[in-house]
Design a protein around this motif. Sequence first.
Motif, short mmCIF file in Angstrom:
data_model
loop_
_atom_site.label_atom_id
_atom_site.label_comp_id
_atom_site.label_asym_id
_atom_site.label_seq_id
_atom_site.Cartn_x
_atom_site.Cartn_y
_atom_site.Cartn_z
N VAL A 195 -78.97 63.58 15.00
CA VAL A 195 -77.96 62.93 14.16
C VAL A 195 -77.07 63.98 13.49
O VAL A 195 -75.86 63.79 13.36
CB VAL A 195 -78.62 62.02 13.10
CG1 VAL A 195 -77.57 61.32 12.26
CG2 VAL A 195 -79.53 60.99 13.78
N ILE A 196 -77.69 65.09 13.07
CA ILE A 196 -76.91 66.18 12.47
C ILE A 196 -75.88 66.71 13.46
O ILE A 196 -74.70 66.91 13.14
CB ILE A 196 -77.85 67.31 12.00
CG1 ILE A 196 -78.74 66.82 10.86
CG2 ILE A 196 -77.05 68.54 11.56
CD1 ILE A 196 -79.91 67.74 10.56
N ARG B 271 -76.70 58.34 7.77
CA ARG B 271 -77.58 58.04 6.62
C ARG B 271 -78.65 59.11 6.60
O ARG B 271 -79.63 59.05 7.34
CB ARG B 271 -78.18 56.64 6.76
CG ARG B 271 -79.15 56.27 5.62
CD ARG B 271 -78.41 56.29 4.27
NE ARG B 271 -79.28 55.85 3.19
CZ ARG B 271 -80.02 56.68 2.44
NH1 ARG B 271 -80.00 57.98 2.66
NH2 ARG B 271 -80.76 56.20 1.46
N PHE B 272 -78.43 60.15 5.80
CA PHE B 272 -79.28 61.32 5.80
C PHE B 272 -80.27 61.34 4.65
O PHE B 272 -80.06 60.70 3.62
CB PHE B 272 -78.42 62.59 5.71
CG PHE B 272 -77.61 62.87 6.94
CD1 PHE B 272 -78.22 63.23 8.13
CD2 PHE B 272 -76.23 62.79 6.90
CE1 PHE B 272 -77.48 63.51 9.26
CE2 PHE B 272 -75.47 63.05 8.03
CZ PHE B 272 -76.10 63.41 9.21
N GLY B 273 -81.34 62.11 4.83
CA GLY B 273 -82.16 62.52 3.72
C GLY B 273 -81.48 63.71 3.05
O GLY B 273 -80.47 64.23 3.57
N ALA C 87 -78.06 68.43 3.76
CA ALA C 87 -77.78 69.86 3.54
C ALA C 87 -77.60 70.58 4.87
O ALA C 87 -76.74 71.47 4.99
CB ALA C 87 -78.90 70.49 2.73
N ALA C 88 -78.38 70.20 5.87
CA ALA C 88 -78.24 70.82 7.19
C ALA C 88 -76.88 70.48 7.80
O ALA C 88 -76.23 71.35 8.41
CB ALA C 88 -79.36 70.35 8.11
N PRO D 237 -78.05 60.88 0.95
CA PRO D 237 -76.81 60.11 0.84
C PRO D 237 -76.30 59.52 2.16
O PRO D 237 -76.56 60.03 3.24
CB PRO D 237 -75.82 61.17 0.36
CG PRO D 237 -76.28 62.42 1.07
CD PRO D 237 -77.78 62.31 1.18
N TRP D 238 -75.54 58.45 2.02
CA TRP D 238 -74.64 58.02 3.08
C TRP D 238 -73.53 59.08 3.14
O TRP D 238 -72.94 59.43 2.11
CB TRP D 238 -74.04 56.65 2.77
CG TRP D 238 -74.96 55.52 3.12
CD1 TRP D 238 -75.85 54.90 2.30
CD2 TRP D 238 -75.08 54.90 4.40
NE1 TRP D 238 -76.51 53.92 2.99
CE2 TRP D 238 -76.06 53.89 4.28
CE3 TRP D 238 -74.45 55.08 5.64
CZ2 TRP D 238 -76.44 53.08 5.35
CZ3 TRP D 238 -74.81 54.28 6.70
CH2 TRP D 238 -75.80 53.29 6.56
#
Length: 306
Positions: free
Chosen positions: A72-73, A85-87, A92-93, A233-234
């Motif tokens: 996804v990154i 929709r990340f942790g 940060a990555a 965050p989204w």
Amino acid sequence: MRFITATALAALIAAPALAEGWKDDYQVLKFGILSGENEKDRLQRNEPLRAFLEAELGVEVEIFTAGNYDGVIQAISANQIEIGRFGSSSYAAAYTATDGGVVPTLTTLKQDGTTGYYSIVVSRCDSGIKNLEDAAGKVHAFADPDSTSGYAVPYFNMVNGEGFKPEEHFGTVTFSGSHEAGVSGVYNGTFDTASTYMNNPENSVYTRMESKGMIEEGQICTIWESPEITSGPWTFRKNLPEALIEDVTAAIEAFPAADPEGYKLYSSFDPDDANPSVGFQRVDHDRYQWIVDMRAWIKEQRRSGS
């Protein structure tokens, strides 16, 4: 009598089209979701939101999934998806991978007004492992290198809070690939301990797995808990039109009130949870800079071998 020139008339006719301009260029929006659970459950849980956004925005909305967080990154970094929709750590990555080319807008809001969760380490309740000291020499599974609660936070705290390097403390350190896989590995005896997350003791990865019948209730216990982590965050690509970012953000904000039942499925609502998710709160990058710094620290530790 006043006359409207052809140029002015054309401008008036074009005004609505200009207001909807981003939809001409983005007739399909794709949002990526991380591999914290199996793909079937991920898609089912996010379907009400996908359908709501499609109806609300008037464009096609698709869900993008990958086998690990990095998929996804890389997708948002390569402009293959518009939204992720990340942790916290995977955000940060993505921020680092794009040289700051992503924008966070929303995070999860809990009933008590908080926006956080916790990293935990779990073991089988009958393993005899009651704390991290007991887990010395055992097999420990982190979730994914880009997971906040499944890797970055527990690793950082083990070194700086507990006083040991995981590679030296545990007999074997590995990655399970996802939170559910880590818990399943502990349950089945593949791993002695695993890093995962919880919102509170009644709402965690393993309690959700219990409620879905994936594991037997009462077999998994928490042996370590981190300080609170700001929920991820989204996130949007910064190169998108500002109007698109705002319109989609506003639509996501409206989802819980507009479709309460859909939001319950999306948020894995548990009636026994004393502090359930109730919606979203606006955030900016400053909330996550410490995660960017922590990841840089971890990367430096790997590079130096210290």
